[in-house]
Design a protein around this motif. Structure first.
Motif, PDB file in Angstrom:
ATOM      1  N   GLU A  43      12.062  11.414  29.203  1.00  0.00           N
ATOM      2  CA  GLU A  43      11.652  10.007  29.281  1.00  0.00           C
ATOM      3  C   GLU A  43      10.501   9.728  28.326  1.00  0.00           C
ATOM      4  OE1 GLU A  43       9.737   6.858  32.511  1.00  0.00           O
ATOM      5  OE2 GLU A  43       9.900   8.980  32.977  1.00  0.00           O
ATOM      6  N   GLN A  44       9.484  10.603  28.345  1.00  0.00           N
ATOM      7  CA  GLN A  44       8.332  10.426  27.453  1.00  0.00           C
ATOM      8  C   GLN A  44       8.753  10.421  25.989  1.00  0.00           C
ATOM      9  OE1 GLN A  44       4.825  10.034  28.544  1.00  0.00           O
ATOM     10  NE2 GLN A  44       6.179   9.416  30.213  1.00  0.00           N
ATOM     11  N   ASN A  45       9.708  11.267  25.657  1.00  0.00           N
ATOM     12  CA  ASN A  45      10.147  11.360  24.262  1.00  0.00           C
ATOM     13  C   ASN A  45      10.802  10.085  23.770  1.00  0.00           C
ATOM     14  OD1 ASN A  45       9.195  13.948  24.176  1.00  0.00           O
ATOM     15  ND2 ASN A  45      11.190  14.933  24.428  1.00  0.00           N
ATOM     16  N   THR A  46      11.278   9.243  24.705  1.00  0.00           N
ATOM     17  CA  THR A  46      11.853   7.964  24.311  1.00  0.00           C
ATOM     18  C   THR A  46      10.873   6.807  24.471  1.00  0.00           C
ATOM     19  OG1 THR A  46      12.821   7.605  26.501  1.00  0.00           O
ATOM     20  CG2 THR A  46      14.193   8.729  24.875  1.00  0.00           C
ATOM     21  N   VAL A  47       9.647   7.104  24.860  1.00  0.00           N
ATOM     22  CA  VAL A  47       8.582   6.094  24.928  1.00  0.00           C
ATOM     23  C   VAL A  47       7.601   6.261  23.773  1.00  0.00           C
ATOM     24  CG1 VAL A  47       6.619   5.234  26.287  1.00  0.00           C
ATOM     25  CG2 VAL A  47       8.757   5.843  27.431  1.00  0.00           C
ATOM     26  N   LEU A  48       7.250   7.488  23.451  1.00  0.00           N
ATOM     27  CA  LEU A  48       6.228   7.769  22.439  1.00  0.00           C
ATOM     28  C   LEU A  48       6.533   7.184  21.063  1.00  0.00           C
ATOM     29  CD1 LEU A  48       5.431  11.431  23.518  1.00  0.00           C
ATOM     30  CD2 LEU A  48       3.876   9.471  23.669  1.00  0.00           C
ATOM     31  N   ASP A 103      11.995   7.986   3.475  1.00  0.00           N
ATOM     32  CA  ASP A 103      11.961   6.804   2.616  1.00  0.00           C
ATOM     33  C   ASP A 103      12.311   5.549   3.403  1.00  0.00           C
ATOM     34  OD1 ASP A 103      11.449   8.473   0.456  1.00  0.00           O
ATOM     35  OD2 ASP A 103      13.571   8.644  -0.078  1.00  0.00           O
ATOM     36  N   LYS A 104      13.182   5.721   4.378  1.00  0.00           N
ATOM     37  CA  LYS A 104      13.680   4.565   5.124  1.00  0.00           C
ATOM     38  C   LYS A 104      14.081   4.976   6.526  1.00  0.00           C
ATOM     39  CE  LYS A 104      17.106   0.808   4.799  1.00  0.00           C
ATOM     40  NZ  LYS A 104      18.239   0.263   4.015  1.00  0.00           N
ATOM     41  N   THR A 105      13.750   4.151   7.486  1.00  0.00           N
ATOM     42  CA  THR A 105      14.126   4.359   8.886  1.00  0.00           C
ATOM     43  C   THR A 105      14.680   3.051   9.447  1.00  0.00           C
ATOM     44  OG1 THR A 105      12.379   6.009   9.202  1.00  0.00           O
ATOM     45  CG2 THR A 105      13.292   4.998  11.177  1.00  0.00           C
ATOM     46  N   GLU A 106      15.748   3.146  10.205  1.00  0.00           N
ATOM     47  CA  GLU A 106      16.288   1.988  10.915  1.00  0.00           C
ATOM     48  C   GLU A 106      16.429   2.342  12.390  1.00  0.00           C
ATOM     49  OE1 GLU A 106      19.646  -0.127   9.303  1.00  0.00           O
ATOM     50  OE2 GLU A 106      19.273   0.707   7.308  1.00  0.00           O
ATOM     51  N   SER A 107      16.184   1.370  13.227  1.00  0.00           N
ATOM     52  CA  SER A 107      16.342   1.543  14.677  1.00  0.00           C
ATOM     53  C   SER A 107      17.710   1.020  15.078  1.00  0.00           C
ATOM     54  CB  SER A 107      15.237   0.784  15.412  1.00  0.00           C
ATOM     55  OG  SER A 107      15.473   0.776  16.794  1.00  0.00           O
ATOM     56  N   LEU A 108      18.567   1.904  15.580  1.00  0.00           N
ATOM     57  CA  LEU A 108      19.913   1.520  15.994  1.00  0.00           C
ATOM     58  C   LEU A 108      19.978   1.217  17.483  1.00  0.00           C
ATOM     59  CD1 LEU A 108      22.016   4.095  13.937  1.00  0.00           C
ATOM     60  CD2 LEU A 108      20.981   1.945  13.216  1.00  0.00           C
ATOM     61  N   VAL A 109      19.326   2.026  18.284  1.00  0.00           N
ATOM     62  CA  VAL A 109      19.225   1.796  19.729  1.00  0.00           C
ATOM     63  C   VAL A 109      17.771   2.053  20.120  1.00  0.00           C
ATOM     64  CG1 VAL A 109      19.970   2.499  22.024  1.00  0.00           C
ATOM     65  CG2 VAL A 109      21.630   2.451  20.142  1.00  0.00           C
ATOM     66  N   ALA A 110      17.171   1.098  20.813  1.00  0.00           N
ATOM     67  CA  ALA A 110      15.755   1.214  21.153  1.00  0.00           C
ATOM     68  C   ALA A 110      15.534   0.747  22.581  1.00  0.00           C
ATOM     69  CB  ALA A 110      14.917   0.382  20.178  1.00  0.00           C
ATOM     70  N   GLU A 111      15.512   1.697  23.501  1.00  0.00           N
ATOM     71  CA  GLU A 111      15.309   1.396  24.914  1.00  0.00           C
ATOM     72  C   GLU A 111      14.267   2.377  25.466  1.00  0.00           C
ATOM     73  OE1 GLU A 111      19.096   1.574  26.841  1.00  0.00           O
ATOM     74  OE2 GLU A 111      19.996   0.036  25.557  1.00  0.00           O
ATOM     75  N   PRO A 112      12.982   2.019  25.383  1.00  0.00           N
ATOM     76  CA  PRO A 112      11.925   2.933  25.826  1.00  0.00           C
ATOM     77  C   PRO A 112      12.174   3.458  27.235  1.00  0.00           C
ATOM     78  CG  PRO A 112      10.978   1.055  24.707  1.00  0.00           C
ATOM     79  CD  PRO A 112      12.440   0.759  24.860  1.00  0.00           C
ATOM     80  N   GLY A 113      12.039   4.770  27.381  1.00  0.00           N
ATOM     81  CA  GLY A 113      12.252   5.414  28.665  1.00  0.00           C
ATOM     82  C   GLY A 113      13.690   5.770  28.937  1.00  0.00           C
ATOM     83  N   GLU A 114      14.614   5.287  28.088  1.00  0.00           N
ATOM     84  CA  GLU A 114      16.032   5.545  28.326  1.00  0.00           C
ATOM     85  C   GLU A 114      16.708   6.219  27.133  1.00  0.00           C
ATOM     86  OE1 GLU A 114      18.124   2.176  29.835  1.00  0.00           O
ATOM     87  OE2 GLU A 114      16.653   1.798  31.413  1.00  0.00           O
ATOM     88  N   GLN A 115      16.713   5.586  25.966  1.00  0.00           N
ATOM     89  CA  GLN A 115      17.337   6.219  24.818  1.00  0.00           C
ATOM     90  C   GLN A 115      16.806   5.628  23.526  1.00  0.00           C
ATOM     91  OE1 GLN A 115      21.569   5.369  24.208  1.00  0.00           O
ATOM     92  NE2 GLN A 115      21.455   3.727  25.713  1.00  0.00           N
ATOM     93  N   ILE A 116      16.893   6.429  22.481  1.00  0.00           N
ATOM     94  CA  ILE A 116      16.506   5.991  21.148  1.00  0.00           C
ATOM     95  C   ILE A 116      17.453   6.638  20.149  1.00  0.00           C
ATOM     96  CG2 ILE A 116      14.739   7.817  21.064  1.00  0.00           C
ATOM     97  CD1 ILE A 116      13.199   6.125  19.076  1.00  0.00           C
TER      98      ILE A 116
END
Length: 641
Positions: A473-478, A549-562
């Motif tokens: 969980e922490q790893n998807t919040v940090l 060089d570049k990062t995109e966020s495809l799924v972003a749900e803190p505490g659940e998944q990234i």
């Protein structure tokens, strides 16, 4: 007279209209809107001259009416204030490269305004405002040229978050044996909730602080930028009455072993410009993760030549051999770094004896591996001793220092960090801070600042009984909190079972090395564990870059998944982790990320999810479906074969 009737109220009506128009004009003059992102900050004065502000996005409240102001040893700026002048709206462009970041090149445009107030005694206070597509920020400034020292007793700044909001907050631990060090859990709370069950006794909440507001339609992160020797690092008070989180200074007893005085209040010479209070805003949590607002507001790089600064991966012996400080162990991790093509190896505590006996630094250098060494904060606090030590280390062939156990946000420590980073840069030394506060945009100002701990990381499989259950969980919040503040030395990917057995899958642990951003990625675990990995996993470790060089966020749900897309040159990956103990579906469109590639390789859980991997290669397809294992992960690597 109209129809024989005299309307005696008309002059009063005209006067009221005039007063309303004047008030409206003043209100407009004390606001600033962004041209992009529709973010707006508005200041206001009460009848008694108290200063407030609010923040909106597309006219929806983000920060409700909140207090501003300062009380000083010689002046009061909390009431009796009146407006003096408002500057014209300015435009500010920030175009720069980062050595360490989610995106290499930043190009942002901001609107700016400065509003001057005076108190009952005629003393001046300026509020600088900034708005942009990623949020807003403000800071206090005393323009008085008197060259006198001023002390701030209290800062009234608050952040009014609606009570229905969801928050992810980390307790700010009180001074102790190894605290404060920003090594507590991020707890899911609602505004007004008290601190409950922290790892250590706590006196407030840390920044960055993450909230989801407006019935889930907006995300907001509260943070700081540009903190230097003029101010302490700040946190939030423990009680948020009515949902108002107020600024708190570093505590008086945050001294650890450093020679600090008794005054923990901000103290500085006039004129005085204070750090930015940063409010990052987005529609998605991924907008927060990708924001560069903290570095945008930090001072520009102070280094003309940064060609010697190289983000890379490193081996690190302490996690697998915490009691073994022998030259043999250190040399074996040098060999491991060389075999994997890692740029660095870190010699942790006790390296001096091993180097005297066996010359471990020279051996690393001879094998093309750049050595970094551990150090104790107290040995680097005195400026002259620090400069001499840095010269000595550089002459030995050391390329970087990991300086540990600061355990303080006091103003003197913030000042030390700035001069330490400058002194290190003069000797071409990289810096990794441990047992420390979160960064505040410093990796832009000092590009040799590669990473910092200030995180509940992998080492807590040794120390915290609750860690295995909460780690996923922490790893998807940090990534939406701590890592937004700056590079994070999480020391990822350790499979050996320690005192508190790991529950995350092996792939989840591997994926954290690509989820977190750090200028130097210190890989944990033993030489034997790394050498036992499947060939394709070992190759991934060799190929994996340490910056992007570049990062995109495809799924972003803190505490659940990234799930992130990460690119560096011709390397392209999609990496994801599951923060829950339930299987979760994954559906991705690969078309955008597969251009120029013929195949993609998937690394997922093997038969024994805790310890093994499965690798499968497929021809490029437009879509990919998968099921996250509980506390699991995956890595997609686009390839040509």
């Amino acid at each position: 007279m109209r129809n024989g009737v005299i309307y005696k109220g008309l002059p009063f009506l005209a006067s009221a209209i005039f007063l309303f128009s004047s008030f409206n004009a003043i209100s407009q003059s004390m606001s600033l809107s962004s041209k992009l992102g529709s973010n707006k900050i508005t200041l206001s004065l009460t009848k008694s001259g108290e200063l407030h502000y609010q923040v909106t996005r597309r006219d929806k409240t983000i920060i409700a009416d909140s207090p501003l102001g300062l009380t000083c040893d010689d002046q009061d700026f909390t009431s009796g204030l009146s407006l003096v002048k408002v500057s014209p709206i300015g435009v500010r462009r920030e175009n720069y490269d980062l050595k360490v970041g989610n995106v290499k090149t930043i190009n942002q445009v901001f609107e700016t305004k400065s509003i001057t107030f005076k108190n009952k005694l005629g003393a001046l206070l300026i509020i600088d405002l900034v708005t942009g597509k990623e949020g807003v920020a403000f800071r206090y400034r005393f323009p008085d040229q008197a060259k006198k020292i001023r002390v701030i007793n209290t800062e009234s700044t608050g952040f009014h978050i609606e009570k229905s909001a969801k928050g992810w907050l980390q307790p700010y631990n009180k001074a102790g044996k190894v605290t404060p060090g920003y090594e507590d859990f991020y707890f899911k709370v609602h505004p007004g909730d008290s601190i409950s069950n922290p790892r250590n006794p706590s006196v407030g909440w840390c920044m960055p602080a993450l909230f989801q507001v407006n019935e889930g339609k907006n995300w907001v992160l509260l943070a700081e930028s540009g903190t230097d020797g003029s101010y302490p690092g700040c946190h939030l008070q423990p009680d948020s009455q009515g949902g108002v989180y107020k600024i708190a200074f570093a505590e008086q007893d945050e001294k650890y072993t450093l020679p600090l005085g008794s005054n923990n209040h901000p103290t500085y010479n006039l004129p005085w410009t204070m750090p930015w209070r940063v409010i990052i805003i987005g529609e998605q949590a991924g907008d927060i993760l990708l924001s560069s607002l903290i570095t945008d507001l930090a001072p520009a790089s102070k280094l003309d030549d940064t060609s010697w600064i190289e983000p890379e991966k490193a081996t690190w012996s302490w996690w697998s051999h915490p009691e073994d400080r022998s030259a043999e162990i250190y040399n074996s991790f040098t060999d491991l770094a060389a075999s994997f093509g890692f740029g660095y190896t870190l010699f942790d505590a006790g390296w001096e004896k091993a180097n005297t006996e066996k010359g471990i630094i020279a051996q690393a250098t001879a094998k093309g591996v750049k050595p970094m060494v551990w150090a104790y904060s107290a040995a680097y606090f005195d400026p002259e001793k620090r400069k001499a030590k840095f010269k000595e280390l550089a002459a030995m062939g050391v390329k970087g220092v990991k300086i540990d156990f600061w355990c303080s946000d006091r103003q003197e420590v913030m000042a030390c960090f700035q001069s330490l980073l400058e002194d290190a840069a003069k000797e071409h030394l990289l810096v990794n801070l441990h047992g420390t506060t979160v960064p505040r945009g410093w990796h832009r100002t000092w590009p040799n600042f590669m990473t910092a701990e200030a995180v509940l990381g992998t080492e807590h499989y040794f120390y915290e009984a609750r860690y295995p259950d909460k780690a996923a969980e922490q790893n998807t919040v940090l990534p939406f909190t701590r890592n937004v503040a700056g590079p994070t030395d999480y020391t990822p990917f350790a499979l050996t079972i320690r005192k508190y057995p790991r529950l995350n899958t092996a792939v989840h642990e591997l994926a954290t090395a690509m989820i977190y951003t750090s200028g130097i990625i210190h890989f944990a675990d033993s030489k034997e564990m790394f050498e036992s990995l499947p060939v394709l996993v070992r190759q991934l470790l060799k190929d994996m870059p340490a910056t992007w060089d570049k990062t995109e966020s495809l799924v972003a749900e803190p505490g659940e998944q990234i799930i992130l897309s990460r690119q560096n040159g011709k390397l392209s990956y999609i990496v994801g982790i599951n923060g829950t103990d339930k299987a979760m579906p994954v559906n991705l469109n690969l078309t955008k990320y597969a251009k120029g590639f013929s195949k993609f390789r998937v690394i997922s859980e093997g038969e024994n999810a805790l310890m093994t991997f499965k690798t499968e290669t497929y021809p490029i397809t437009s879509t990919w479906q998968h099921a996250f294992a509980p506390k699991g992960g995956f890595i997609i690597q686009f390839i040509n074969e």
